[in-house]
Design a protein around this motif. Structure first.
Motif, mmCIF file in Angstrom:
data_model
loop_
_atom_site.group_PDB
_atom_site.id
_atom_site.type_symbol
_atom_site.label_atom_id
_atom_site.label_comp_id
_atom_site.label_asym_id
_atom_site.label_seq_id
_atom_site.Cartn_x
_atom_site.Cartn_y
_atom_site.Cartn_z
ATOM 1 N N PRO A 217 0.813 -1.229 0.000
ATOM 2 C CA PRO A 217 0.000 0.000 0.000
ATOM 3 C C PRO A 217 0.841 1.271 0.000
ATOM 4 N N ARG A 218 1.953 1.247 0.737
ATOM 5 C CA ARG A 218 2.823 2.439 0.775
ATOM 6 C C ARG A 218 3.540 2.636 -0.550
ATOM 7 N N GLN A 222 2.919 5.935 -2.953
ATOM 8 C CA GLN A 222 3.980 6.835 -3.410
ATOM 9 C C GLN A 222 3.984 6.946 -4.929
ATOM 10 N N ALA A 223 3.790 5.823 -5.609
ATOM 11 C CA ALA A 223 3.758 5.852 -7.071
ATOM 12 C C ALA A 223 2.559 6.647 -7.582
ATOM 13 N N ALA A 224 1.402 6.511 -6.899
ATOM 14 C CA ALA A 224 0.201 7.224 -7.332
ATOM 15 C C ALA A 224 0.347 8.731 -7.143
ATOM 16 N N GLU A 230 4.348 5.676 -15.893
ATOM 17 C CA GLU A 230 5.571 4.896 -16.046
ATOM 18 C C GLU A 230 6.065 4.378 -14.710
ATOM 19 N N LEU A 231 6.047 5.239 -13.685
ATOM 20 C CA LEU A 231 6.500 4.822 -12.361
ATOM 21 C C LEU A 231 5.556 3.781 -11.766
ATOM 22 N N VAL A 274 -3.703 -1.038 -11.605
ATOM 23 C CA VAL A 274 -2.646 -1.998 -11.939
ATOM 24 C C VAL A 274 -3.123 -2.936 -13.050
ATOM 25 N N GLU A 275 -4.374 -3.408 -12.942
ATOM 26 C CA GLU A 275 -4.914 -4.310 -13.960
ATOM 27 C C GLU A 275 -4.971 -3.639 -15.322
#
Length: 593
Positions: A217-218, A222-224, A230-231, A274-275
């Motif tokens: 989740p963390r 952070q990516a969101a 790309e990240l 993600v899907e």
């Protein structure tokens, strides 16, 4: 200098694969044919037994053929890993636990009985017992890579296929160890024992579960926050590859790690994103795998041994179809589901090739026998889409006959404006009863002929219909419907249906059963008018029962429950999740006290 401009073998093969994907996918989609067949045919044409065998005579074919099949094998294996990861995303630990009876009951029955019967047939042909057992259990496996993209993981067929394939994936490691233990010189084997592998595998799986729940989740939060696709993709690939490597390092299958990664991400609120972001890569990688399957078919060998190969393929398909169908009937599944799933699961698997290699290395079968059955497996994988079409056609015919038999009791169906209840199980039937109490006409739809027959015998207006078919939805005449109620406990199917219904009927009220708050938020985003999370309603009903038992007046309690329901519903729409549910509940009780 000009020679330096020539593409390397690996680059040439990659360009051929990408070109094939660019041609096969849109061309076969336009023809409404699954691209699975297209990829296999491309592999057959450009592989070493097709045009690749003519490169010495026509050097220009080098640029449009695959000269080194081994070079693209890792990409094919990665396609299988991504496929299992996507399957994990569609599941959850709760759903997997709910399926335990199917996985370890139906899955074990289907694999065990199929392996036993196939081994018996092979012994009758003259093979020794050990070799027949190795071959039988290899051929009993079914293709995860082909079956699940065709069937999905929802609906009666999808759930049954998923359960059996999950058991086969879990059983793969013990099967390979068992074949090694049966080897004539197994005592000299210095490799790790199955006990060590299971011990270390259990420790790794436990570590992945613990740290995954803490860190994922963390990581995705952070990516969101960066708002960088790309990240986000890089974080996803990091999780998949790390999980696959962790399980493979201790002797377990890497696909088990990929499945576990999908299950862990499915528990977070980022699983939908993600899907969506990984789906194109899964399709391309799966195409590479199918091209390698086509490259393994030598048409000259097939033609030379056409009769024994035909008998072998038909024998495997018939035995597995019958076993799977009878197993499903024994588990109480409908005849149409048993027939369609049995035929769909009838061909061998990509993992059959792995087990065949293990059996050959253990000297249980000779190389010539292994090569023969590898061709049988490749042919079986090639005809899987055709088997799926055949099973679906026969399944629909059986379902229609069953539904017609169940509709022999004349029941007056409401005309004009009515509420349509899609899914007539426990929840749908209760909703229909409440609509009847208030004098509201309704029509029920279900895919289970037994449910339809029982309802019509009770005088209820329920019809058989494929809830996931756009044509079936259009035949319902929803222009005159007052509302559409979706009650199925299949989150992915319901989300897809809401999007389709909202596109076809922009103003139709759509009331949906949701699994939890995050599922409800996704349904609102897809166009649902109201989404009712089961977890929220159970909490509110429990709160109501507690307050009434404590002596609070019924009227104020019901009013407060309605107020709290509206508050949560608005919060789901705005925030997409319900993290503060326990805190709000306890505060509410203190205020009322």
């Amino acid at each position: 200098m000009a020679g330096n401009l020539e593409p390397t073998t690996a680059l040439s093969d990659v360009l051929v694969v990408l070109g094939a994907a660019g041609i096969v996918i849109p061309a076969f989609a336009r023809l409404r044919i699954t691209p699975i067949i297209g990829f296999i045919l491309v592999g057959l044409a450009v592989g070493p037994f097709g045009l690749g065998s003519l490169v010495t005579q026509y050097p220009w074919l080098y640029h449009v053929t695959i000269t080194d099949p081994a070079a693209i094998t890792p990409f094919a294996e990665f396609g299988i890993i991504l496929l299992l990861f996507e399957i994990g995303l569609e599941l959850s630990f709760n759903r997997l636990w709910d399926m335990r009876r199917l996985v370890f009951g139906l899955g074990a029955m289907e694999l065990g009985v199929s392996a036993f019967l196939l081994s018996g047939v092979l012994i009758a042909t003259g093979l020794p017992i050990s070799g027949a057992f190795g071959l039988g259990i290899a051929l009993a496996l079914s293709s995860t890579a082909l079956v699940l993209p065709i069937s999905g993981t929802q609906g009666p067929v999808g759930r049954a296929a998923l359960a059996m394939l999950l058991f086969e994936d879990i059983a793969l490691v013990p099967i390979i160890f068992l074949l090694g233990a049966m080897a004539p010189f197994a005592a000299q084997d210095t490799g790790p024992s199955i006990g060590e592998t299971l011990l270390y595998g259990g420790l790794v799986v436990g570590a992945l579960l613990v740290f995954g729940r803490m860190l994922l989740p963390r990581l995705f939060a952070q990516a969101a926050q960066t708002k960088s696709p790309e990240l986000f993709l890089a974080a996803t690939m990091l999780v998949v590859i790390a999980s696959a490597l962790a399980t493979s390092m201790v002797g377990l299958s890497p696909i088990m790690g990929a499945l576990l990664a999908g299950l862990l991400i499915a528990e977070t609120e980022y699983h939908t994103e993600v899907e969506a972001i990984t789906k194109p890569f899964k399709g391309l990688a799966l195409g590479v795998f199918l091209i390698t399957v086509g490259m393994g078919i030598d048409l000259r060998v097939v033609w030379a041994e056409i009769v024994p190969l035909t008998v072998a393929v038909l024998g495997v398909v018939i035995v597995k179809s019958l076993v799977t169908g009878f197993a499903l009937r024994a588990m109480g599944k409908a005849r149409a589901t048993a027939l369609e799933t049995g035929i769909l699961m009838a061909s061998p698997s990509e993992t059959t090739l792995i087990v065949l290699t293990a059996a050959a290395e253990a000297a249980l079968i000779d190389r010539e026998t292994a090569q023969f059955w590898q061709i049988v497996t490749a042919i079986g994988l090639t005809i899987t889409p055709l088997l799926a079409l055949l099973g679906k056609t026969w399944g629909k015919r059986v379902a229609k006959d069953s539904a017609d038999a169940g509709q022999t009791v004349p029941v007056a169906e409401p005309e004009g404006e009515r509420v349509v209840v899609m899914g007539f199980g426990r929840v749908g039937r209760l909703i229909a009863e409440m609509l009847t109490v208030h004098g509201e006409p309704w029509l029920g739809i279900d895919t289970d002929p037994a449910i339809v027959r029982t309802a019509r015998e009770d005088g209820l207006p329920v019809l058989f219909g494929n809830v996931d078919s756009e044509a079936a939805i259009q035949r319902l005449g929803l222009d005159n419907a007052k509302a559409m109620i979706l009650t199925m406990d299949e989150p992915v199917l319901i989300l897809r249906m809401v999007k389709r219904l909202r596109l076809l009927h922009p103003v139709l009220p759509i009331i949906v059963r949701a699994r939890d708050a995050s599922h409800a938020a996704a349904l609102y985003k897809a166009g649902a008018s109201h989404a009712v999370p089961e977890t929220l309603e159970s909490s509110l009903q429990l709160s109501e029962a507690v307050l009434v038992d404590l002596g609070f007046p019924m009227g104020p309690v019901i009013a407060s429950i309605h107020e709290k329901r509206d508050e949560f519903r608005q919060k789901i729409k705005e925030e997409g999740e319900l993290n503060s549910l326990p805190k709000l509940k306890s505060a509410s009780l203190r205020e009322r006290a």
